[in-house]
Write a protein that holds these residues in place. Structure first.
Motif, PDB file in Angstrom:
ATOM      1  N   PHE A 357       0.817  -1.211   0.000  1.00 14.07           N
ATOM      2  CA  PHE A 357       0.000   0.000   0.000  1.00 14.07           C
ATOM      3  C   PHE A 357       0.854   1.265   0.000  1.00 14.07           C
ATOM      4  O   PHE A 357       0.415   2.322   0.432  1.00 14.07           O
ATOM      5  CB  PHE A 357      -0.943   0.000   1.206  1.00 14.07           C
ATOM      6  CG  PHE A 357      -2.054  -1.004   1.103  1.00 14.07           C
ATOM      7  CD1 PHE A 357      -3.186  -0.722   0.369  1.00 14.07           C
ATOM      8  CD2 PHE A 357      -1.951  -2.240   1.720  1.00 14.07           C
ATOM      9  CE1 PHE A 357      -4.216  -1.650   0.254  1.00 14.07           C
ATOM     10  CE2 PHE A 357      -2.970  -3.180   1.620  1.00 14.07           C
ATOM     11  CZ  PHE A 357      -4.112  -2.880   0.884  1.00 14.07           C
ATOM     12  N   LEU A 362      -2.420   4.506   3.267  1.00 13.41           N
ATOM     13  CA  LEU A 362      -2.631   3.158   3.782  1.00 13.41           C
ATOM     14  C   LEU A 362      -1.333   2.391   3.960  1.00 13.41           C
ATOM     15  O   LEU A 362      -1.338   1.296   4.526  1.00 13.41           O
ATOM     16  CB  LEU A 362      -3.556   2.378   2.840  1.00 13.41           C
ATOM     17  CG  LEU A 362      -4.884   3.035   2.460  1.00 13.41           C
ATOM     18  CD1 LEU A 362      -5.683   2.101   1.558  1.00 13.41           C
ATOM     19  CD2 LEU A 362      -5.683   3.397   3.690  1.00 13.41           C
ATOM     20  N   SER A 497      -9.559   1.823  -1.287  1.00 10.66           N
ATOM     21  CA  SER A 497     -10.706   1.303  -0.546  1.00 10.66           C
ATOM     22  C   SER A 497     -10.625  -0.219  -0.424  1.00 10.66           C
ATOM     23  O   SER A 497     -11.491  -0.933  -0.920  1.00 10.66           O
ATOM     24  CB  SER A 497     -12.015   1.714  -1.238  1.00 10.66           C
ATOM     25  OG  SER A 497     -11.998   1.345  -2.605  1.00 10.66           O
ATOM     26  N   PRO A 498      -9.570  -0.732   0.212  1.00 15.91           N
ATOM     27  CA  PRO A 498      -9.449  -2.190   0.343  1.00 15.91           C
ATOM     28  C   PRO A 498     -10.555  -2.763   1.216  1.00 15.91           C
ATOM     29  O   PRO A 498     -10.947  -2.161   2.210  1.00 15.91           O
ATOM     30  CB  PRO A 498      -8.074  -2.355   1.015  1.00 15.91           C
ATOM     31  CG  PRO A 498      -7.868  -1.084   1.772  1.00 15.91           C
ATOM     32  CD  PRO A 498      -8.501  -0.018   0.921  1.00 15.91           C
ATOM     33  N   GLN A 502      -9.545  -8.394  -0.223  1.00 17.16           N
ATOM     34  CA  GLN A 502      -8.281  -8.752   0.414  1.00 17.16           C
ATOM     35  C   GLN A 502      -8.285 -10.210   0.877  1.00 17.16           C
ATOM     36  O   GLN A 502      -7.243 -10.878   0.875  1.00 17.16           O
ATOM     37  CB  GLN A 502      -8.012  -7.828   1.599  1.00 17.16           C
ATOM     38  CG  GLN A 502      -7.982  -6.345   1.255  1.00 17.16           C
ATOM     39  CD  GLN A 502      -6.902  -5.998   0.256  1.00 17.16           C
ATOM     40  OE1 GLN A 502      -5.727  -6.253   0.497  1.00 17.16           O
ATOM     41  NE2 GLN A 502      -7.290  -5.434  -0.871  1.00 17.16           N
ATOM     42  N   ILE A 531      -7.523  -7.994   7.925  1.00 15.59           N
ATOM     43  CA  ILE A 531      -8.591  -7.823   6.933  1.00 15.59           C
ATOM     44  C   ILE A 531      -9.931  -7.708   7.647  1.00 15.59           C
ATOM     45  O   ILE A 531     -10.763  -6.856   7.305  1.00 15.59           O
ATOM     46  CB  ILE A 531      -8.605  -8.995   5.935  1.00 15.59           C
ATOM     47  CG1 ILE A 531      -7.287  -9.065   5.161  1.00 15.59           C
ATOM     48  CG2 ILE A 531      -9.773  -8.842   4.956  1.00 15.59           C
ATOM     49  CD1 ILE A 531      -7.135 -10.305   4.301  1.00 15.59           C
ATOM     50  N   LEU A 534     -10.342  -4.290   8.973  1.00 13.95           N
ATOM     51  CA  LEU A 534     -10.680  -3.379   7.871  1.00 13.95           C
ATOM     52  C   LEU A 534     -12.182  -3.337   7.638  1.00 13.95           C
ATOM     53  O   LEU A 534     -12.774  -2.278   7.407  1.00 13.95           O
ATOM     54  CB  LEU A 534     -10.012  -3.844   6.577  1.00 13.95           C
ATOM     55  CG  LEU A 534      -8.575  -3.473   6.263  1.00 13.95           C
ATOM     56  CD1 LEU A 534      -8.166  -4.122   4.956  1.00 13.95           C
ATOM     57  CD2 LEU A 534      -8.401  -1.968   6.168  1.00 13.95           C
ATOM     58  N   PHE A 543      -9.607   2.026  10.539  1.00 18.25           N
ATOM     59  CA  PHE A 543      -9.470   1.539   9.167  1.00 18.25           C
ATOM     60  C   PHE A 543      -8.039   1.762   8.665  1.00 18.25           C
ATOM     61  O   PHE A 543      -7.405   0.852   8.115  1.00 18.25           O
ATOM     62  CB  PHE A 543     -10.470   2.248   8.261  1.00 18.25           C
ATOM     63  CG  PHE A 543     -10.251   1.996   6.790  1.00 18.25           C
ATOM     64  CD1 PHE A 543     -10.614   0.795   6.218  1.00 18.25           C
ATOM     65  CD2 PHE A 543      -9.660   2.967   5.989  1.00 18.25           C
ATOM     66  CE1 PHE A 543     -10.396   0.559   4.864  1.00 18.25           C
ATOM     67  CE2 PHE A 543      -9.434   2.738   4.645  1.00 18.25           C
ATOM     68  CZ  PHE A 543      -9.807   1.531   4.085  1.00 18.25           C
ATOM     69  N   ALA A 547      -5.167  -1.121   7.775  1.00 18.62           N
ATOM     70  CA  ALA A 547      -4.524  -1.197   6.463  1.00 18.62           C
ATOM     71  C   ALA A 547      -3.008  -1.168   6.597  1.00 18.62           C
ATOM     72  O   ALA A 547      -2.287  -1.936   5.948  1.00 18.62           O
ATOM     73  CB  ALA A 547      -5.001  -0.050   5.585  1.00 18.62           C
ATOM     74  N   GLN A 548      -2.502  -0.298   7.458  1.00 17.24           N
ATOM     75  CA  GLN A 548      -1.057  -0.208   7.654  1.00 17.24           C
ATOM     76  C   GLN A 548      -0.507  -1.480   8.305  1.00 17.24           C
ATOM     77  O   GLN A 548       0.597  -1.938   7.969  1.00 17.24           O
ATOM     78  CB  GLN A 548      -0.731   1.021   8.492  1.00 17.24           C
ATOM     79  CG  GLN A 548      -1.017   2.331   7.764  1.00 17.24           C
ATOM     80  CD  GLN A 548      -0.940   3.544   8.675  1.00 17.24           C
ATOM     81  OE1 GLN A 548      -0.651   3.422   9.864  1.00 17.24           O
ATOM     82  NE2 GLN A 548      -1.209   4.716   8.120  1.00 17.24           N
ATOM     83  N   LEU A 550      -1.876  -4.503   8.001  1.00 15.90           N
ATOM     84  CA  LEU A 550      -1.939  -5.509   6.947  1.00 15.90           C
ATOM     85  C   LEU A 550      -0.748  -5.369   6.010  1.00 15.90           C
ATOM     86  O   LEU A 550      -0.125  -6.364   5.612  1.00 15.90           O
ATOM     87  CB  LEU A 550      -3.249  -5.365   6.170  1.00 15.90           C
ATOM     88  CG  LEU A 550      -3.417  -6.258   4.930  1.00 15.90           C
ATOM     89  CD1 LEU A 550      -3.394  -7.728   5.316  1.00 15.90           C
ATOM     90  CD2 LEU A 550      -4.721  -5.911   4.203  1.00 15.90           C
ATOM     91  N   ASP A 551      -0.420  -4.143   5.669  1.00 16.77           N
ATOM     92  CA  ASP A 551       0.722  -3.895   4.791  1.00 16.77           C
ATOM     93  C   ASP A 551       2.007  -4.441   5.402  1.00 16.77           C
ATOM     94  O   ASP A 551       2.835  -5.050   4.709  1.00 16.77           O
ATOM     95  CB  ASP A 551       0.841  -2.384   4.547  1.00 16.77           C
ATOM     96  CG  ASP A 551       1.680  -2.052   3.328  1.00 16.77           C
ATOM     97  OD1 ASP A 551       1.821  -2.914   2.448  1.00 16.77           O
ATOM     98  OD2 ASP A 551       2.183  -0.911   3.253  1.00 16.77           O
TER      99      ASP A 551
END
Length: 602
Positions: A357, A362, A497-498, A502, A531, A534, A543, A547-548, A550-551
């Protein structure tokens, strides 16, 4: 002349108030309200005064044997679903996580998003003139969820019920907390129920049983594996709705298929093709001075965007024992001499992809995880791959061909995992088994093949001799659907907008689903949990943190050997093709070309 244009500033992630009550709306956003008012007349990046006419012709490398994008069977031109098909609502390229009315004129959902109700536009019809009904909607949801492509299956398991409401309404109730489900429901393709009565939907011949849809284009002519020509439907039902105003202006959209990148480029140079995207920087800098460019017939442009970088590179199949250990994958990453390959293939340095991301809010930050990101990851600390919490970055070589430091680090990691180079110069484990795997690529993918060739030479210096198999697109699809590879080329474009997709890309549940998108075979409780966060986050802050996090889990998981970024879209097109001055946040992305372009002779 090359024009460089920058996208608008990303302001979509400011914390917004949430829905107050369930009432009919013209659009829906994941958080807060849509930016465009109920009386908007057209999308900001569309030209409502655009003329109609002309044609767009693109070159596609590969082949196709189906025109049904809604089932697993066959290889389909990727553009078909968005140009010929339609959903209840449509995405906007200026707002992450926001949809506006398309087949549905309004949407209603409560604060907790436990259900969603759509009201169909009374004017909506399929291309044969028959109306789109609530029964078509209900049948489409059920059929896609049970017999359609596997990407539709997960959503269907989260549907408690679907039922008609009055003459034009459909209500879908969900069985699990997931704020994105209301938006996913709005994006399910709607097909004609009557067409498929007595037909096996999943097993139908995709060149004989072409879906009847409601979109602005219909398939006019085609030759299997050679070309597909779409014709703008002059009787398209939705030409005047706000979401479509100023879009789908070109009379013909044609996809020509070629066996390799060289022949595709030659077709553009001669004018057989009039639009192309160039991903090879060296070719862009050295081969785009041909006569049609010099005469002004062809325009060259470089467009920036604010999408995540996504991930492009060589994905490693962790289902194989020799690639299941993260140390082995890190060793293979160390052996990949990015700086040398970058210079050799591109002729000038291009920025490397640093995370999934990256290039967006994100993306993970450098160094150790902190704050809410650390809180989300801490419960999984014992199982996280090293670097997830502490911070991870891909190696940087000295740029020379031998990459001595990288090779030395790779050898050390192999040794830690129980593999050493024997007297015969071959990397083997304690039982004498040679370390090898197969790299599978598509025939005609010249740039990828060049990268693989350089990489294989580096692996040879480690005593590793992988098999490289270049196969046609049909075989490639079949092999990757069955996860029959050690490494293969990998591209996952990610948005701002994941959501549920995912799970398809790297969720544990789909790791062994035939035809799934989780090519790496990731099975990580941390990834699954991020996920999930998210999808259930009730604030923009959670959110972003999810995302961060998950990255971090994906990047430190060492699943992919990344290539260079595509943060600049390099496009070349005939001067007769035009697009509006307002360039959307997502840039050159599905929904922009040919959607808002038009043809106009000088």
């Amino acid at each position: 002349m090359i024009t460089l244009r920058r996208t608008c500033t990303l302001a979509a992630f400011a914390l917004l108030p949430s829905f107050a009550v369930a009432e009919a709306q013209h659009g829906i956003a994941m958080y807060g309200a849509p930016a465009l008012p109920a009386d908007f007349t057209h999308l900001p990046y569309a030209n409502p005064d655009a003329p109609t006419g002309g044609r767009v012709v693109t070159a596609e490398v590969g082949s196709f044997d189906s025109l049904n994008p809604y089932v697993l069977r066959g290889s389909v031109p990727w553009q078909l679903a968005s140009l010929t098909g339609e959903s209840l609502m449509g995405r906007t390229l200026d707002e992450p996580f926001t949809l506006y009315g398309l087949l549905a004129e309004s949407v209603e959902t409560p604060e907790d998003r436990s259900w969603v109700e759509f009201t169909l536009n009374a004017a909506a019809t399929f291309s044969d003139g028959t109306p789109v009904t609530t029964q078509d909607v209900i049948w489409s949801f059920e059929t896609l969820g049970t017999a359609g492509h596997p990407r539709y299956a997960t959503f269907w398991t989260k549907v408690e019920s679907i039922e008609p409401v009055g003459e034009r309404g459909v209500r879908i109730t969900f069985n699990t907390p997931d704020r994105e489900l209301a938006l996913l429901a709005a994006l399910r393709p709607i097909l004609q129920k009557a067409q498929w009565e007595g037909v096996d939907f999943a097993a139908s011949d995709g060149l004989q049983q072409i879906p009847v849809t409601s979109g602005p284009y219909v398939i006019d002519r085609f030759e299997g594996g050679r070309y597909v020509s779409l014709r703008r439907n002059p009787d398209y039902w939705g030409a005047d709705i706000p979401f479509r105003e100023g879009t789908m202006n070109v009379d013909e959209v044609r996809f020509e298929f070629f066996g390799n990148e060289t022949s595709a480029f030659e077709a553009f140079k001669t004018g057989e093709v009039n639009f192309t995207r160039e991903t090879n920087v060296l070719r862009w800098n050295t081969q785009y001075s041909f006569p049609r460019v010099q005469s002004g017939e062809v325009v060259l442009e470089e467009l920036l965007h604010q999408r995540p970088t996504g991930m492009t590179g060589l994905v490693m199949n962790t289902r194989l024992p020799q690639l299941a250990d993260w140390r082995m994958r890190e060793a293979l990453i160390q052996a990949f001499n990015f700086e040398f390959i970058n210079e050799t293939v591109n002729g000038q340095p291009q920025p490397r992809i640093e995370s999934y991301f990256g290039n967006s809010p994100l993306g993970m930050t450098e160094g150790p995880a902190t704050g809410r990101v650390a809180e989300l990851l801490e419960p999984f600390a014992a199982d996280l791959t090293p670097g997830t919490l502490e911070g991870y970055a891909f190696p940087v070589s000295d740029g020379t061909e031998r990459n001595r430091a990288g090779i030395a680090q790779a050898l050390s990691l192999f040794e830690q995992a129980g593999w050493t180079v024997g007297s015969d110069g071959v990397m083997r484990d304690g039982s004498g088994t040679a370390f090898t795997f197969e790299i599978v690529i598509e025939t005609g993918a010249g740039e990828v093949q060049s990268i693989v060739e350089i990489y294989v030479q580096a692996l040879n210096r480690l005593g590793i001799n992988p098999t490289v198999s270049a196969i046609d697109s049909a075989q490639y699809r079949e092999r990757t659907d069955r996860y029959d590879f050690g490494m293969t080329y990998f591209r996952r474009g990610l948005s701002l907008s994941p959501g549920n997709e995912q799970y398809l890309y790297w969720g544990s549940e789909g790791a062994d689903t035939v035809g799934g998108r989780n090519l790496m075979g990731a099975r990580s409780p941390a990834i699954d949990a991020m996920i999930g966060t998210l999808l259930t986050a009730d604030s923009n802050g959670d959110f972003l943190a999810a995302a961060q996090a998950l990255d971090r889990a994906l990047t430190a998981g060492r699943y992919v050997i990344p290539f260079y970024q595509w943060n600049v879209a390099r496009i070349a097109h005939d001067a007769t093709l035009h697009y509006p001055a307002h360039h959307p946040l997502f840039g050159d992305w599905p929904g922009w070309m040919p959607d808002v372009w038009w043809y106009e002779a000088p």
